[in-house]
Scaffold this active site. Sequence first.
Site, PDB file in Angstrom:
ATOM      1  N   LYS A 176       2.832 -14.486   5.250  1.00 13.01           N
ATOM      2  CA  LYS A 176       3.222 -15.482   4.255  1.00 13.01           C
ATOM      3  C   LYS A 176       4.750 -15.567   4.296  1.00 13.01           C
ATOM      4  O   LYS A 176       5.440 -15.388   3.294  1.00 13.01           O
ATOM      5  CB  LYS A 176       2.709 -15.018   2.879  1.00 13.01           C
ATOM      6  N   ASP A 178     -12.553  -8.248   5.100  1.00 12.77           N
ATOM      7  CA  ASP A 178     -13.764  -8.350   4.273  1.00 12.77           C
ATOM      8  C   ASP A 178     -14.354  -9.755   4.372  1.00 12.77           C
ATOM      9  O   ASP A 178     -15.573  -9.924   4.479  1.00 12.77           O
ATOM     10  CB  ASP A 178     -13.454  -8.019   2.807  1.00 12.77           C
ATOM     11  N   ASP A 228      -6.537  -6.388   5.000  1.00 10.26           N
ATOM     12  CA  ASP A 228      -7.630  -5.815   4.217  1.00 10.26           C
ATOM     13  C   ASP A 228      -8.533  -6.927   3.689  1.00 10.26           C
ATOM     14  O   ASP A 228      -9.767  -6.905   3.851  1.00 10.26           O
ATOM     15  CB  ASP A 228      -7.027  -5.011   3.062  1.00 10.26           C
ATOM     16  N   ASP A 263      -2.839 -17.910   3.922  1.00 10.87           N
ATOM     17  CA  ASP A 263      -3.832 -18.586   3.071  1.00 10.87           C
ATOM     18  C   ASP A 263      -4.689 -19.548   3.893  1.00 10.87           C
ATOM     19  O   ASP A 263      -5.919 -19.501   3.826  1.00 10.87           O
ATOM     20  CB  ASP A 263      -3.186 -19.288   1.864  1.00 10.87           C
ATOM     21  N   TYR A 272       0.816  -1.212   0.000  1.00 14.28           N
ATOM     22  CA  TYR A 272       0.000   0.000   0.000  1.00 14.28           C
ATOM     23  C   TYR A 272       0.851   1.265   0.000  1.00 14.28           C
ATOM     24  O   TYR A 272       0.312   2.371  -0.027  1.00 14.28           O
ATOM     25  CB  TYR A 272      -0.974   0.011   1.180  1.00 14.28           C
TER      26      TYR A 272
END
Length: 501
Positions: free
Chosen positions: A190, A251, A247, A223, A143
Amino acid sequence: MSVATARLAAPVAVPAPGPRTIAVAAGDGIGPEIMDAVLAVLASADPGLGFQPVTVGLEAYRNGALSGFGPEVMDAIAEHGVILKGPITTPQGGGYKSVNVSLRKSLGLYANLRPCVAYHPFIATRHPAMDVVIVRENEEDTYAGIEHRQSEEVYQCLKLITRPGCERIVRYAFEYARSHGRRKVTCMTKDNIMKLTDGLFHKVFDEIAAEYPEIANEHMIIDIGTAKMAVDPERFDVVVAPNLYGDILSDVAAEVAGSIGIAPSSNIGRDCAMFEAVHGSAPDIAGRDIANPSGLLLSAVMMLVHLGRNEAATRIHNAWLRTVEDGLLTADMAPADGRAPVGTRAFSQAVIDRLGQLPRTLAAVDYPPAEAAPAPTLTATPVLRTISRKVLVGVDVFVNWDEANRNPDVLGERLQGQAAPHWRLSLVTNRGVKVFPKGFKQTLCTDHWRCRFLASADGRATPIAIAELLLRLDAAGLDAVKTENLYTFDGVPGYSQAQGE
Ligand code: NAI
């Protein structure tokens, strides 16, 4: 039946109810209609609250503010300390930068707190006991928005992860857990793939977790962590993650809890805070009086707690719970009994009508008086640490080359011819995979090659030696599009190995 209702407390409570003004930006799409609905509830529940409207988003662009907000917005936020913001439309794939990201970064709002709570059985969810708070790092990662096109075929985005950034967000997550009686913090990264960047986040997590022995901690690869969030969210309590993962994860969590339309968030910085729903500007339903104002309303509850206006926060939150219990739901909350959904305005009026009432089934919320509210302590200034011995040992030169059927051996031999006197060519990779020496013919090669030069036995790795190498490559007709210096830090390589190295 009594179902625990998570308090949506925002941290860093500062004292002082009494008259107070906040900056308010309605935003784009459904923003104006849900903001009207929320301000109506706020005005009824907390008459001491004043609103200073500011313009952010599409209208600001049309007025010539290229960042999507003018200096008056920053002045208003600096003056009032908080902004309640509606969603902003950001073009995909081109156009202006995200106003949301710019605002969060300009204001130093490093912690994005996203509670995802189920309101079973009133809002449909498969996970009645879900009560997760996602603490998303808000300023770093991809970002940073630093992207480059480097060749005909290859584009890159820089992922920046810093130690102070990791320390601040991880500590924040543990302080939040401690002050809100939460029992576990899960870190998701990750770092099996991004061993340096995500590896740092995980390492800092382990370091800081050791300071909070009473709080359980665990790490999951993002994941499988996201998959678990989708099917078994009850196993999570507080989750901390770098920006992009946080982010996406929030959601997923918001939808699993019941609807993206009910998820609130706070963006917390040292000097100011921004409160906004998790969802976007929903252009597909804008202007139809069907949007759910709950995400923004519950964000406003977090804001009231942040401002120490806990009584109003309690009244609104309980009235909202009662409204939900009474089955007055917007369409996205999918009324379970087949009852017709209510519109945006009717929903906010229903909340106003229930101010002073308590829920009957869901547990009522009771935010403690501001001075008793637990507030995480935040380390705003990174701790200075011993500087490690940083030694230049090589350079990765990225070359845009599209000749000789992209045969890596041809390129490798040309590069080898330019390496002396200070360098030796260690390897060439394509999209991170070693292709020279001894690559595999199956590896797909693009026109963008990373060529690693390390100091030769009798050479010296210096900036001048790098500059000379670049001049030789240029003279040899090789197009060096970017370099990355290779350093060791106290003898430990500060660069990743190639795949297949
Ligand atoms: P979105 O969250 O706006 O919409 C996704 C889906 O959820 C749509 O079907 C929408 O109708 C529904 N939805 C969202 N909020 C709702 C609500 N309050 N009530 C009922 N249904 C709701 O995400 P999308 O479509 O990906 O993004 C639209 C725009 O919003 C984009 O320009 C995006 O960049 C921006 N955006 C802005 C954010 C912010 O300002 N903080 C956050 C996320 C996206």
